[in-house]
Design an enzyme around this catalytic site. Structure first.
Site, PDB file in Angstrom:
ATOM      1  CG  ASP A  38      -8.741   4.094  -1.837  1.00  0.00           C
ATOM      2  OD1 ASP A  38      -8.139   3.009  -1.649  1.00  0.00           O
ATOM      3  OD2 ASP A  38      -8.193   5.205  -1.649  1.00  0.00           O
ATOM      4  CG  ASP A  59     -12.230  10.871   4.652  1.00  0.00           C
ATOM      5  OD1 ASP A  59     -11.822   9.937   5.378  1.00  0.00           O
ATOM      6  OD2 ASP A  59     -11.900  12.069   4.840  1.00  0.00           O
ATOM      7  CB  VAL A  60     -12.738   5.066   5.974  1.00  0.00           C
ATOM      8  CG1 VAL A  60     -12.929   4.169   4.770  1.00  0.00           C
ATOM      9  CG2 VAL A  60     -11.262   5.365   6.217  1.00  0.00           C
ATOM     10  CG  ASN A  86      -7.280  -3.025   3.850  1.00  0.00           C
ATOM     11  OD1 ASN A  86      -6.351  -3.577   4.418  1.00  0.00           O
ATOM     12  ND2 ASN A  86      -7.132  -2.326   2.736  1.00  0.00           N
ATOM     13  CE1 TYR A 154      -0.549   1.333  10.726  1.00  0.00           C
ATOM     14  CE2 TYR A 154       0.472  -0.215  12.235  1.00  0.00           C
ATOM     15  CZ  TYR A 154      -0.134   0.046  11.029  1.00  0.00           C
ATOM     16  OH  TYR A 154      -0.349  -0.962  10.129  1.00  0.00           O
ATOM     17  CE  LYS A 158      -3.653  -0.764  11.528  1.00  0.00           C
ATOM     18  NZ  LYS A 158      -4.737  -0.858  10.547  1.00  0.00           N
ATOM     19  CB  THR A 189       1.742  -2.359   0.693  1.00  0.00           C
ATOM     20  OG1 THR A 189       1.930  -1.695   1.952  1.00  0.00           O
ATOM     21  CG2 THR A 189       1.241  -3.770   0.927  1.00  0.00           C
TER      22      THR A 189
HETATM   23  N1  LIG Z   1       1.870  -2.827   4.765  1.00  0.00           N
HETATM   24  C1  LIG Z   1       2.083  -3.374   5.965  1.00  0.00           C
HETATM   25  O1  LIG Z   1       3.204  -3.751   6.316  1.00  0.00           O
HETATM   26  C2  LIG Z   1       0.936  -3.564   6.911  1.00  0.00           C
HETATM   27  C3  LIG Z   1       1.129  -4.414   8.018  1.00  0.00           C
HETATM   28  C4  LIG Z   1       0.091  -4.597   8.915  1.00  0.00           C
HETATM   29  C5  LIG Z   1      -1.103  -3.946   8.713  1.00  0.00           C
HETATM   30  N2  LIG Z   1      -1.269  -3.128   7.633  1.00  0.00           N
HETATM   31  C6  LIG Z   1      -2.554  -2.462   7.462  1.00  0.00           C
HETATM   32  O2  LIG Z   1      -3.140  -2.898   6.242  1.00  0.00           O
HETATM   33  C7  LIG Z   1      -4.014  -1.879   5.763  1.00  0.00           C
HETATM   34  C8  LIG Z   1      -3.686  -1.584   4.305  1.00  0.00           C
HETATM   35  O3  LIG Z   1      -2.346  -1.169   4.232  1.00  0.00           O
HETATM   36  P1  LIG Z   1      -1.501  -1.158   2.885  1.00  0.00           P
HETATM   37  O4  LIG Z   1      -0.131  -1.513   3.280  1.00  0.00           O
HETATM   38  O5  LIG Z   1      -2.190  -1.921   1.833  1.00  0.00           O
HETATM   39  O6  LIG Z   1      -1.533   0.422   2.578  1.00  0.00           O
HETATM   40  P2  LIG Z   1      -1.580   1.270   1.212  1.00  0.00           P
HETATM   41  O7  LIG Z   1      -1.070   2.615   1.557  1.00  0.00           O
HETATM   42  O8  LIG Z   1      -0.932   0.506   0.098  1.00  0.00           O
HETATM   43  O9  LIG Z   1      -3.141   1.357   0.893  1.00  0.00           O
HETATM   44  C9  LIG Z   1      -4.027   2.020   1.757  1.00  0.00           C
HETATM   45  C10 LIG Z   1      -5.236   2.465   0.968  1.00  0.00           C
HETATM   46  O10 LIG Z   1      -6.121   3.152   1.882  1.00  0.00           O
HETATM   47  C11 LIG Z   1      -6.568   4.338   1.269  1.00  0.00           C
HETATM   48  N3  LIG Z   1      -6.904   5.338   2.287  1.00  0.00           N
HETATM   49  C12 LIG Z   1      -6.058   6.031   3.092  1.00  0.00           C
HETATM   50  N4  LIG Z   1      -6.752   6.896   3.847  1.00  0.00           N
HETATM   51  C13 LIG Z   1      -8.064   6.731   3.535  1.00  0.00           C
HETATM   52  C14 LIG Z   1      -9.266   7.341   3.969  1.00  0.00           C
HETATM   53  N5  LIG Z   1      -9.279   8.307   4.903  1.00  0.00           N
HETATM   54  N6  LIG Z   1     -10.433   6.935   3.423  1.00  0.00           N
HETATM   55  C15 LIG Z   1     -10.454   5.957   2.480  1.00  0.00           C
HETATM   56  N7  LIG Z   1      -9.352   5.364   2.014  1.00  0.00           N
HETATM   57  C16 LIG Z   1      -8.165   5.736   2.542  1.00  0.00           C
HETATM   58  C17 LIG Z   1      -5.417   4.802   0.375  1.00  0.00           C
HETATM   59  O11 LIG Z   1      -5.861   5.694  -0.634  1.00  0.00           O
HETATM   60  C18 LIG Z   1      -4.907   3.463  -0.164  1.00  0.00           C
HETATM   61  O12 LIG Z   1      -5.572   3.095  -1.348  1.00  0.00           O
HETATM   62  C19 LIG Z   1      -3.850  -0.691   6.700  1.00  0.00           C
HETATM   63  O13 LIG Z   1      -4.895  -0.703   7.650  1.00  0.00           O
HETATM   64  C20 LIG Z   1      -2.515  -0.955   7.363  1.00  0.00           C
HETATM   65  O14 LIG Z   1      -2.412  -0.348   8.615  1.00  0.00           O
HETATM   66  C21 LIG Z   1      -0.269  -2.931   6.719  1.00  0.00           C
END
Ligand SMILES: NC(=O)c1ccc[n+]([C@@H]2O[C@H](COP(=O)([O-])OP(=O)(O)OC[C@H]3O[C@@H](n4cnc5c(N)ncnc54)[C@H](O)[C@@H]3O)[C@@H](O)[C@H]2O)c1
Length: 255
Positions: A38, A59-60, A86, A154, A158, A189
């Site tokens: 992360d 950093d991914v 993720n 976004y 995806k 979230t």
């Molecule tokens: N929450 C939703 O409604 C939802 C719906 C569909 C898909 N998603 C996808 O699920 C995944 C997780 O989302 P979430 O809701 O848990 O988000 P979140 O913001 O709660 O968590 C995301 C995490 O990714 C980390 N992150 C961000 N940029 C980064 C980088 N450059 N390098 C490494 N880490 C990084 C952040 O520090 C955080 O810990 C994402 O890919 C998001 O697009 C979320």
């Protein structure tokens, strides 16, 4: 709880928050050794400590750092059995195509799509050596549906994750490596809370389209990741796995 991941190692990106954190907890509860990558060291380290796992600040979007993340898993635990790619972002500035600037577009593509390319590229050679592995890439239901509440980069990112996952699932199917795309519906979230805090009307506009009338809980997504990553999903690969409360199947929703 079953022990489907006993003796196995899972790498989770974005494991410090939301879906990633819930999945870290779920995989660990089923016996996995978990490695968290992360960008945010506070929550990332706390999550790793909670499950006696390993935290690697990553950093991914950086090829070097992603390679180091998977190498750390191999050096510490001897392999990589599961990669949950993720980490992702959804900034409010990513909006209608008419208002979204090229810098925001590129940033979202880097974090959401290029990162999945980098993580798969780093994980697959380790899995080939083992003759086994499961990759789950987080896409979204917006990859299969259009939304008038647009987040143009976004959605496009995806869609890219979905197409890339399908291709990898097919290419590596005979090497014991399964690759699936998880498509969550809206999940409660920090990512979604941040977006809706900026515009509460958007939350209402979305809720009306969900047959179940609520957002998913992160634990409901984590349990699906655990299923897809486990041997219970042994014949599932290259799939678009929707966990969306019925959104993509709905025409008219209940009042
Ligand atoms: N929450 C939703 O409604 C939802 C719906 C569909 C898909 N998603 C996808 O699920 C995944 C997780 O989302 P979430 O809701 O848990 O988000 P979140 O913001 O709660 O968590 C995301 C995490 O990714 C980390 N992150 C961000 N940029 C980064 C980088 N450059 N390098 C490494 N880490 C990084 C952040 O520090 C955080 O810990 C994402 O890919 C998001 O697009 C979320």
């Amino acid at each position: 709880m079953t022990e489907r991941f006993s003796g196995r190692t899972a790498v989770v990106t974005g494991g410090g928050s939301g879906i990633g954190l819930a999945t870290v907890r779920r995989l660990a509860s089923e016996g996995a050794r978990v490695v968290i990558g992360d960008i945010d060291p506070g929550p990332g380290k706390a999550a790793a400590d909670e499950v006696s796992g390993l935290f690697v600040q990553t950093d991914v979007t950086s090829q070097e750092q992603v390679e180091a993340l998977f190498a750390a898993a191999v050096d510490t635990y001897g392999g990589v059995d599961v990669a949950f790619n993720n980490a992702g972002i959804s900034p409010p500035e990513d909006d209608s195509i008419l208002d979204t600037g090229i810098d925001v577009w590129r940033k979202v593509q880097e974090v959401n799509l290029t990162s999945v390319y980098l993580c798969c590229k780093a994980a697959i050679p380790h899995m080939q050596r083992q003759g086994r592995g499961a990759i789950v890439n987080t896409a979204s239901f917006v990859a299969v549906m259009g939304a008038a509440t647009s987040q143009i980069s976004y959605t496009a990112s995806k869609g890219g994750v979905l197409a890339m996952t399908r291709e990898l699932g097919v290419q590596f199917a005979r090497e014991g490596i399964r690759v699936n795309a998880l498509c969550p519906g809206p999940v409660d979230t920090p990512l979604l809370q941040e977006l809706f805090a900026a515009d509460p009307e958007r939350a209402q506009r979305r809720l009306v389209h969900i047959p179940m009338g609520r957002f998913a809980k992160p634990e409901e997504i984590a349990s699906t990741v655990a299923f897809l990553a486990s041997d219970d999903a042994g014949f599932i690969t290259a799939s678009t796995f929707l966990v969306d409360g019925g959104i993509s199947g709905a025409y008219v929703t209940p009042l």
